[in-house]
Enzyme design. Structure first.
Site, PDB file in Angstrom:
ATOM      1  N   GLU A 206       0.880  -1.242  -0.058  1.00 51.17           N
ATOM      2  CA  GLU A 206       0.004   0.191  -0.006  1.00 51.17           C
ATOM      3  C   GLU A 206       0.928   1.174  -0.089  1.00 51.17           C
ATOM      4  OE1 GLU A 206      -3.048   0.473  -0.365  1.00 51.17           O
ATOM      5  OE2 GLU A 206      -3.504  -1.679  -0.589  1.00 51.17           O
TER       6      GLU A 206
ATOM      7  N   TYR B 152      -6.700   6.166   4.331  1.00 52.21           N
ATOM      8  CA  TYR B 152      -7.054   5.173   3.397  1.00 52.21           C
ATOM      9  C   TYR B 152      -6.184   4.057   3.529  1.00 52.21           C
ATOM     10  CZ  TYR B 152      -6.763   2.919  -1.175  1.00 52.21           C
ATOM     11  OH  TYR B 152      -6.786   2.194  -2.254  1.00 52.21           O
TER      12      TYR B 152
ATOM     13  N   ASP C  31     -11.494   5.747  -3.038  1.00 49.22           N
ATOM     14  CA  ASP C  31     -10.155   6.475  -3.583  1.00 49.22           C
ATOM     15  C   ASP C  31     -10.645   7.170  -5.027  1.00 49.22           C
ATOM     16  OD1 ASP C  31     -10.531   4.216  -5.498  1.00 49.22           O
ATOM     17  OD2 ASP C  31      -8.373   3.450  -5.161  1.00 49.22           O
TER      18      ASP C  31
END
Length: 315
Positions: free
Chosen positions: A46, A131, A149
């Protein structure tokens, strides 16, 4: 936002969910971090993926985990080595490498090397924003909320005409996600935005599972918050499919010979096979129904067949 005001009012959510998950599970891009539930490996992916194309991340991710395979080994590494690795692999923003190592050190010092499982707890880690925390919770522990997103916003804006508002996107995204299924759902909807519903949409080519519900597909308007100008599709198959759906929305049913001129101004004998093929594709997608006649696509049918084959929107 009340149920009556929601963009999802009248939408069969179970059908929408099933269609997306089936599409994703039948065929999707293979990334190695999708084959693991290890939170450390997922956190690395990520952080690396922020503002970096996923195809470029694969080799870097594999090399990183070969160099520092556990959170403890990353925590103990020399900071200069970690930053040098980041730079050598052209991952950009070297501060992300520093924050990733700081998170690893925090995990070993405060959590005994064990990752917390909720988004709120994960967000306490150095450099881990909402996020990333939600993504790790979703893909490692299946405990996340719906991811929102840029790609997901684009999908929801086009498919369900969601207002360009962060709160509206979050409400609709959460309303669509099946409870307790954040791992598969978030992977699936992000895949939809990355493969089928990009800035230039590939609805038919990618077999988008939401075509039958999609506002953009019906109207032909594929603008989005990150796509301020309409992608070019003049004269495309996608445009004509949208026209067929719009025209049939005004009539109970139309013969092919009546439908054709309403779809394109230059419709004529040479266009019959093209229209039958277009209608056949729409029928296969569950968008229209051939209610009379025996529609053939061999190009040899005569005017009588075009008069008897009638088409209407799928109920």
């Amino acid at each position: 936002m009340s149920d009556e005001e929601s963009p999802l009012s009248g939408v069969d959510r179970d059908a929408v969910r099933a269609a997306l998950v089936e599409w994703y599970e039948s065929d999707h891009r293979e990334f190695p971090w999708r084959r693991t539930t290890d939170p450390y490996s997922i956190l690395v992916s990520e952080v690396m993926s922020q503002q970096t194309q996923l195809g470029r991340v694969v080799d870097a991710w594999e090399d990183f985990l070969e160099e520092w395979p556990t959170v403890e080994e990353l925590a103990a590494a020399d900071r200069a080595d970690v930053v040098r690795f980041w730079s050598d692999h052209s991952l950009g923003y070297n501060n992300r490498a520093k924050y990733l190592q700081e998170a690893a050190r925090q995990l070993t010092a405060e959590y005994d090397g064990t990752f917390p499982e909720s988004p709120a707890e994960l967000e306490e880690l150095m450099g881990v924003g909402p996020y990333t925390a939600n993504a790790v919770a979703s893909f490692a522990f299946n405990t996340g909320e719906a991811v929102v997103d840029t790609n997901v916003k684009r999908v929801l804006y086009r498919a369900f005409a969601v207002a360009d508002d962060d709160g509206a996107f979050e409400t609709v995204a959460q309303g669509l996600m099946p409870a307790g299924e954040s791992r598969v759902w978030n992977n699936a909807i992000m895949e939809l935005g990355g493969v089928a519903c990009g800035k230039t949409p590939r609805c038919d080519e990618a077999g988008c599972p939401w075509r039958r519900w999609c506002h953009a597909y019906e109207t032909g308007d594929f603008t989005a918050p990150d796509v301020p100008e309409q992608p070019s599709f003049e004269g495309s198959r996608r445009q004509f499919r949208g026209r067929v759906v719009r025209v049939l929305g005004e009539y109970d049913a139309l013969a092919l010979s009546e439908l054709g001129p309403r779809v394109r101004v230059d419709y004529g004998p040479d266009s019959r096979a093209w229209l039958r093929d277009l209608v056949s594709d729409l029928a296969d997608d569950g968008l229209v129904e051939v209610v009379d006649g025996d529609d053939r696509s061999d190009g040899d049918a005569d005017d009588d067949e075009d008069e008897t084959v009638r088409v209407r929107l799928q109920a």
